[in-house]
Design a protein around this motif. Structure first.
Motif, short mmCIF file in Angstrom:
data_model
loop_
_atom_site.label_atom_id
_atom_site.label_comp_id
_atom_site.label_asym_id
_atom_site.label_seq_id
_atom_site.Cartn_x
_atom_site.Cartn_y
_atom_site.Cartn_z
N ASP A 2 0.82 -1.21 0.00
CA ASP A 2 0.00 0.00 0.00
C ASP A 2 0.85 1.26 0.00
OD1 ASP A 2 -2.32 -1.48 -0.02
OD2 ASP A 2 -2.54 -1.46 2.16
N LEU A 3 1.95 1.23 0.73
CA LEU A 3 2.85 2.39 0.76
C LEU A 3 3.48 2.62 -0.61
CD1 LEU A 3 4.31 4.58 2.37
CD2 LEU A 3 6.08 2.90 2.88
N LEU A 68 -9.94 1.97 -6.48
CA LEU A 68 -10.21 0.64 -7.00
C LEU A 68 -9.19 -0.38 -6.50
CD1 LEU A 68 -11.29 1.40 -10.66
CD2 LEU A 68 -12.72 0.64 -8.76
N LEU A 69 -7.93 0.03 -6.36
CA LEU A 69 -6.91 -0.88 -5.85
C LEU A 69 -7.15 -1.22 -4.38
CD1 LEU A 69 -3.56 0.38 -7.38
CD2 LEU A 69 -4.64 -1.83 -7.72
N SER A 70 -7.72 -0.30 -3.64
CA SER A 70 -7.93 -0.58 -2.21
C SER A 70 -9.26 -1.26 -1.92
CB SER A 70 -7.83 0.72 -1.40
OG SER A 70 -8.89 1.57 -1.74
N SER A 71 -10.21 -1.18 -2.85
CA SER A 71 -11.52 -1.76 -2.56
C SER A 71 -11.88 -2.96 -3.41
CB SER A 71 -12.60 -0.69 -2.69
OG SER A 71 -12.67 -0.25 -4.02
N VAL A 72 -11.69 -2.89 -4.70
CA VAL A 72 -12.15 -3.94 -5.59
C VAL A 72 -11.02 -4.89 -6.01
CG1 VAL A 72 -13.27 -4.42 -7.80
CG2 VAL A 72 -13.99 -2.46 -6.45
N TYR A 73 -9.95 -4.31 -6.53
CA TYR A 73 -8.82 -5.09 -7.04
C TYR A 73 -7.73 -5.15 -5.98
CZ TYR A 73 -11.26 -4.19 -11.38
OH TYR A 73 -12.21 -4.11 -12.36
N THR A 74 -7.88 -6.02 -5.02
CA THR A 74 -6.96 -6.06 -3.88
C THR A 74 -5.83 -7.06 -4.04
OG1 THR A 74 -8.42 -7.63 -2.78
CG2 THR A 74 -8.73 -5.29 -2.26
N ALA A 75 -5.78 -7.79 -5.14
CA ALA A 75 -4.71 -8.77 -5.34
C ALA A 75 -3.38 -8.05 -5.57
CB ALA A 75 -5.03 -9.65 -6.55
N ALA A 77 -1.13 -8.67 -7.66
CA ALA A 77 -0.80 -8.54 -9.08
C ALA A 77 -1.30 -7.21 -9.64
CB ALA A 77 -1.40 -9.70 -9.86
N PHE A 78 -2.47 -6.78 -9.20
CA PHE A 78 -3.00 -5.49 -9.66
C PHE A 78 -2.15 -4.33 -9.14
CE2 PHE A 78 -6.95 -8.07 -9.85
CZ PHE A 78 -7.12 -8.00 -11.23
N ALA A 79 -1.69 -4.43 -7.90
CA ALA A 79 -0.82 -3.40 -7.34
C ALA A 79 0.51 -3.36 -8.08
CB ALA A 79 -0.60 -3.65 -5.85
N ALA A 80 1.03 -4.52 -8.45
CA ALA A 80 2.28 -4.57 -9.21
C ALA A 80 2.10 -3.96 -10.59
CB ALA A 80 2.76 -6.01 -9.32
N MET A 81 0.94 -4.21 -11.23
CA MET A 81 0.66 -3.58 -12.52
C MET A 81 0.58 -2.07 -12.38
SD MET A 81 -1.96 -5.83 -14.87
CE MET A 81 -3.31 -4.93 -14.26
N PHE A 82 -0.04 -1.59 -11.31
CA PHE A 82 -0.14 -0.15 -11.08
C PHE A 82 1.24 0.45 -10.87
CE2 PHE A 82 -0.57 3.50 -8.19
CZ PHE A 82 -1.39 4.30 -8.96
N VAL A 83 2.11 -0.24 -10.15
CA VAL A 83 3.46 0.26 -9.89
C VAL A 83 4.24 0.35 -11.21
CG1 VAL A 83 5.66 -0.33 -8.82
CG2 VAL A 83 3.57 -0.46 -7.49
N LEU A 84 4.17 -0.67 -12.03
CA LEU A 84 4.88 -0.64 -13.31
C LEU A 84 4.33 0.43 -14.24
CD1 LEU A 84 5.36 -4.45 -13.98
CD2 LEU A 84 7.07 -2.79 -13.23
N ALA A 85 3.02 0.53 -14.32
CA ALA A 85 2.41 1.57 -15.15
C ALA A 85 2.71 2.96 -14.60
CB ALA A 85 0.91 1.35 -15.25
N GLY A 86 2.79 3.07 -13.28
CA GLY A 86 3.12 4.35 -12.66
C GLY A 86 4.54 4.80 -12.95
N PHE A 87 5.49 3.85 -12.91
CA PHE A 87 6.87 4.19 -13.28
C PHE A 87 6.95 4.64 -14.73
CE2 PHE A 87 8.74 1.46 -9.75
CZ PHE A 87 9.19 2.56 -9.04
N TYR A 88 6.23 3.95 -15.60
CA TYR A 88 6.23 4.30 -17.02
C TYR A 88 5.62 5.69 -17.23
CZ TYR A 88 5.27 3.90 -22.00
OH TYR A 88 5.19 4.12 -23.35
N THR A 89 4.49 5.95 -16.59
CA THR A 89 3.83 7.25 -16.72
C THR A 89 4.71 8.37 -16.17
OG1 THR A 89 1.70 6.16 -16.51
CG2 THR A 89 1.73 8.52 -16.14
N THR A 90 5.34 8.11 -15.04
CA THR A 90 6.23 9.12 -14.45
C THR A 90 7.39 9.43 -15.38
OG1 THR A 90 5.61 8.40 -12.24
CG2 THR A 90 7.64 9.67 -12.44
N ALA A 91 7.98 8.40 -15.98
CA ALA A 91 9.09 8.62 -16.91
C ALA A 91 8.64 9.43 -18.12
CB ALA A 91 9.66 7.28 -17.35
N LEU A 92 7.45 9.14 -18.64
CA LEU A 92 6.94 9.90 -19.78
C LEU A 92 6.67 11.36 -19.41
CD1 LEU A 92 4.46 7.41 -21.48
CD2 LEU A 92 6.80 7.95 -22.12
N ASN A 93 6.08 11.58 -18.23
CA ASN A 93 5.79 12.95 -17.80
C ASN A 93 7.08 13.74 -17.58
OD1 ASN A 93 3.02 12.74 -17.87
ND2 ASN A 93 2.85 12.15 -15.73
#
Length: 114
Positions: A2-3, A68-75, A77-93
């Protein structure tokens, strides 16, 4: 985990804020949204591309994803996908902010413009 997702969300918002601030501070050319999802939303709502509207949409979308990550998609794997997509988005920004600040394309923006 979560952190980590909270820190990635803050990175996404901070990098988009930096891009919006630099784009509004140094208007060398009209702002054009690079994110295809936001570009589609702007086209559907018949809005002009604006760096601050784009920033607020990013904050809203990141908040919805965190909810959605904290309520519906709690697995994990979904958090790991968010982390990878977040790194990618941050690099693009950050690449777009660097390009906007120095007013020349870098290796990230050249890749985006292809």
């Amino acid at each position: 985990m979560d952190l980590i997702t909270a820190l990635i969300a803050l990175e996404i918002i901070a990098s988009k804020f930096l891009l919006s601030y630099i784009s509004s501070y140094r208007p060398a050319r009209p702002y054009e949204e690079n994110n295809p999802l936001l570009r589609l939303v702007f086209k559907k709502l018949n809005m002009h591309d604006d760096e601050w509207v784009s920033f607020f949409f990013t904050v809203l979308l990141t908040g919805i994803c965190l909810y959605l990550l904290s309520s519906v998609y709690t697995a994990p794997a979904f958090a790991a996908m968010f982390v990878l997509a977040g790194f990618y988005t941050t690099a693009l920004n950050l690449g777009a902010a660097h390009s906007s600040y120095f007013q020349r394309n870098n290796f990230i923006t050249r890749r985006l413009l292809r």
